[in-house]
Scaffold this motif. Sequence first.
Motif, PDB file in Angstrom:
ATOM      1  N   GLY A 233       0.790  -1.221   0.000  1.00 33.44           N
ATOM      2  CA  GLY A 233       0.000   0.000   0.000  1.00 33.44           C
ATOM      3  C   GLY A 233       0.826   1.276   0.000  1.00 33.44           C
ATOM      4  O   GLY A 233       0.275   2.372   0.045  1.00 33.44           O
ATOM      5  N   THR A 234       2.144   1.166  -0.060  1.00 33.99           N
ATOM      6  CA  THR A 234       2.997   2.352  -0.078  1.00 33.99           C
ATOM      7  C   THR A 234       2.867   3.064  -1.418  1.00 33.99           C
ATOM      8  O   THR A 234       2.958   2.439  -2.463  1.00 33.99           O
ATOM      9  CB  THR A 234       4.476   1.964   0.146  1.00 33.99           C
ATOM     10  OG1 THR A 234       4.583   1.333   1.412  1.00 33.99           O
ATOM     11  CG2 THR A 234       5.387   3.165   0.084  1.00 33.99           C
ATOM     12  N   VAL A 235       2.646   4.368  -1.376  1.00 34.40           N
ATOM     13  CA  VAL A 235       2.595   5.185  -2.586  1.00 34.40           C
ATOM     14  C   VAL A 235       3.883   5.990  -2.647  1.00 34.40           C
ATOM     15  O   VAL A 235       4.175   6.772  -1.756  1.00 34.40           O
ATOM     16  CB  VAL A 235       1.367   6.132  -2.587  1.00 34.40           C
ATOM     17  CG1 VAL A 235       1.379   7.020  -3.809  1.00 34.40           C
ATOM     18  CG2 VAL A 235       0.083   5.318  -2.528  1.00 34.40           C
ATOM     19  N   ARG A 236       4.664   5.800  -3.702  1.00 35.44           N
ATOM     20  CA  ARG A 236       5.960   6.464  -3.817  1.00 35.44           C
ATOM     21  C   ARG A 236       5.884   7.683  -4.727  1.00 35.44           C
ATOM     22  O   ARG A 236       6.665   8.585  -4.617  1.00 35.44           O
ATOM     23  CB  ARG A 236       7.002   5.496  -4.337  1.00 35.44           C
ATOM     24  CG  ARG A 236       7.229   4.344  -3.379  1.00 35.44           C
ATOM     25  CD  ARG A 236       8.406   3.515  -3.760  1.00 35.44           C
ATOM     26  NE  ARG A 236       9.654   4.243  -3.822  1.00 35.44           N
ATOM     27  CZ  ARG A 236      10.419   4.533  -2.775  1.00 35.44           C
ATOM     28  NH1 ARG A 236      10.029   4.182  -1.577  1.00 35.44           N
ATOM     29  NH2 ARG A 236      11.533   5.174  -2.923  1.00 35.44           N
ATOM     30  N   GLY A 237       5.008   7.725  -5.665  1.00 35.81           N
ATOM     31  CA  GLY A 237       4.922   8.861  -6.580  1.00 35.81           C
ATOM     32  C   GLY A 237       3.953   8.542  -7.697  1.00 35.81           C
ATOM     33  O   GLY A 237       3.873   7.402  -8.152  1.00 35.81           O
ATOM     34  N   LEU A 238       3.209   9.520  -8.108  1.00 34.43           N
ATOM     35  CA  LEU A 238       2.275   9.353  -9.204  1.00 34.43           C
ATOM     36  C   LEU A 238       2.667  10.340 -10.306  1.00 34.43           C
ATOM     37  O   LEU A 238       2.991  11.485 -10.033  1.00 34.43           O
ATOM     38  CB  LEU A 238       0.843   9.644  -8.742  1.00 34.43           C
ATOM     39  CG  LEU A 238       0.338   8.756  -7.609  1.00 34.43           C
ATOM     40  CD1 LEU A 238      -1.025   9.255  -7.140  1.00 34.43           C
ATOM     41  CD2 LEU A 238       0.230   7.319  -8.064  1.00 34.43           C
ATOM     42  N   HIS A 239       2.635   9.877 -11.538  1.00 32.56           N
ATOM     43  CA  HIS A 239       3.011  10.723 -12.663  1.00 32.56           C
ATOM     44  C   HIS A 239       1.862  10.752 -13.662  1.00 32.56           C
ATOM     45  O   HIS A 239       1.262   9.729 -13.963  1.00 32.56           O
ATOM     46  CB  HIS A 239       4.269  10.172 -13.332  1.00 32.56           C
ATOM     47  CG  HIS A 239       5.423  10.065 -12.402  1.00 32.56           C
ATOM     48  ND1 HIS A 239       6.303  11.079 -12.193  1.00 32.56           N
ATOM     49  CD2 HIS A 239       5.822   9.060 -11.586  1.00 32.56           C
ATOM     50  CE1 HIS A 239       7.201  10.720 -11.310  1.00 32.56           C
ATOM     51  NE2 HIS A 239       6.921   9.480 -10.919  1.00 32.56           N
ATOM     52  N   PHE A 240       1.598  11.937 -14.177  1.00 25.61           N
ATOM     53  CA  PHE A 240       0.527  12.088 -15.158  1.00 25.61           C
ATOM     54  C   PHE A 240       0.980  13.087 -16.201  1.00 25.61           C
ATOM     55  O   PHE A 240       1.602  14.096 -15.869  1.00 25.61           O
ATOM     56  CB  PHE A 240      -0.761  12.612 -14.479  1.00 25.61           C
ATOM     57  CG  PHE A 240      -1.855  12.895 -15.458  1.00 25.61           C
ATOM     58  CD1 PHE A 240      -2.602  11.866 -16.005  1.00 25.61           C
ATOM     59  CD2 PHE A 240      -2.127  14.194 -15.855  1.00 25.61           C
ATOM     60  CE1 PHE A 240      -3.618  12.128 -16.906  1.00 25.61           C
ATOM     61  CE2 PHE A 240      -3.136  14.465 -16.766  1.00 25.61           C
ATOM     62  CZ  PHE A 240      -3.870  13.419 -17.295  1.00 25.61           C
ATOM     63  N   GLN A 241       0.690  12.792 -17.459  1.00 26.33           N
ATOM     64  CA  GLN A 241       1.013  13.716 -18.539  1.00 26.33           C
ATOM     65  C   GLN A 241      -0.217  13.870 -19.405  1.00 26.33           C
ATOM     66  O   GLN A 241      -0.750  12.888 -19.916  1.00 26.33           O
ATOM     67  CB  GLN A 241       2.181  13.192 -19.366  1.00 26.33           C
ATOM     68  CG  GLN A 241       2.567  14.133 -20.491  1.00 26.33           C
ATOM     69  CD  GLN A 241       3.815  13.638 -21.225  1.00 26.33           C
ATOM     70  OE1 GLN A 241       4.525  12.775 -20.736  1.00 26.33           O
ATOM     71  NE2 GLN A 241       4.024  14.169 -22.406  1.00 26.33           N
ATOM     72  N   SER A 242      -0.680  15.105 -19.553  1.00 23.34           N
ATOM     73  CA  SER A 242      -1.827  15.356 -20.417  1.00 23.34           C
ATOM     74  C   SER A 242      -1.332  15.736 -21.802  1.00 23.34           C
ATOM     75  O   SER A 242      -0.233  16.274 -21.954  1.00 23.34           O
ATOM     76  CB  SER A 242      -2.716  16.465 -19.837  1.00 23.34           C
ATOM     77  OG  SER A 242      -1.986  17.658 -19.752  1.00 23.34           O
ATOM     78  N   PRO A 243      -2.127  15.465 -22.830  1.00 27.87           N
ATOM     79  CA  PRO A 243      -1.711  15.793 -24.182  1.00 27.87           C
ATOM     80  C   PRO A 243      -1.513  17.315 -24.342  1.00 27.87           C
ATOM     81  O   PRO A 243      -2.196  18.084 -23.649  1.00 27.87           O
ATOM     82  CB  PRO A 243      -2.857  15.317 -25.050  1.00 27.87           C
ATOM     83  CG  PRO A 243      -3.725  14.474 -24.178  1.00 27.87           C
ATOM     84  CD  PRO A 243      -3.416  14.817 -22.770  1.00 27.87           C
ATOM     85  N   PRO A 244      -0.616  17.717 -25.215  1.00 27.13           N
ATOM     86  CA  PRO A 244      -0.391  19.153 -25.445  1.00 27.13           C
ATOM     87  C   PRO A 244      -1.642  19.850 -25.977  1.00 27.13           C
ATOM     88  O   PRO A 244      -2.477  19.282 -26.589  1.00 27.13           O
ATOM     89  CB  PRO A 244       0.724  19.209 -26.474  1.00 27.13           C
ATOM     90  CG  PRO A 244       1.181  17.821 -26.715  1.00 27.13           C
ATOM     91  CD  PRO A 244       0.254  16.902 -26.018  1.00 27.13           C
TER      92      PRO A 244
END
Length: 68
Positions: free
Chosen positions: A57-68
């Motif tokens: 259940g450890t959350v280390r980092g979330l990454h998100f990239q939206s379209p230009p």
Amino acid sequence: MMVEKTNLQGVLILTPKRFGDHRGFFSESWNRKTLEAEGVHLPEFVQDNHSLSREVGTVRGLHFQSPP
């Protein structure tokens, strides 16, 4: 990443940096730019990472990239 040359032609010792804390660790085990600077070339293999979370259940980092 530390790259060490050996006495064997074409053989290198690759030692990734490990970034750790109480949750576990993260390390970049392959980086094309770093290794190309040392003369290592593999087509289409850009980057590889390794991480370990010690607890479920450890959350280390979330990454998100939206379209230009």
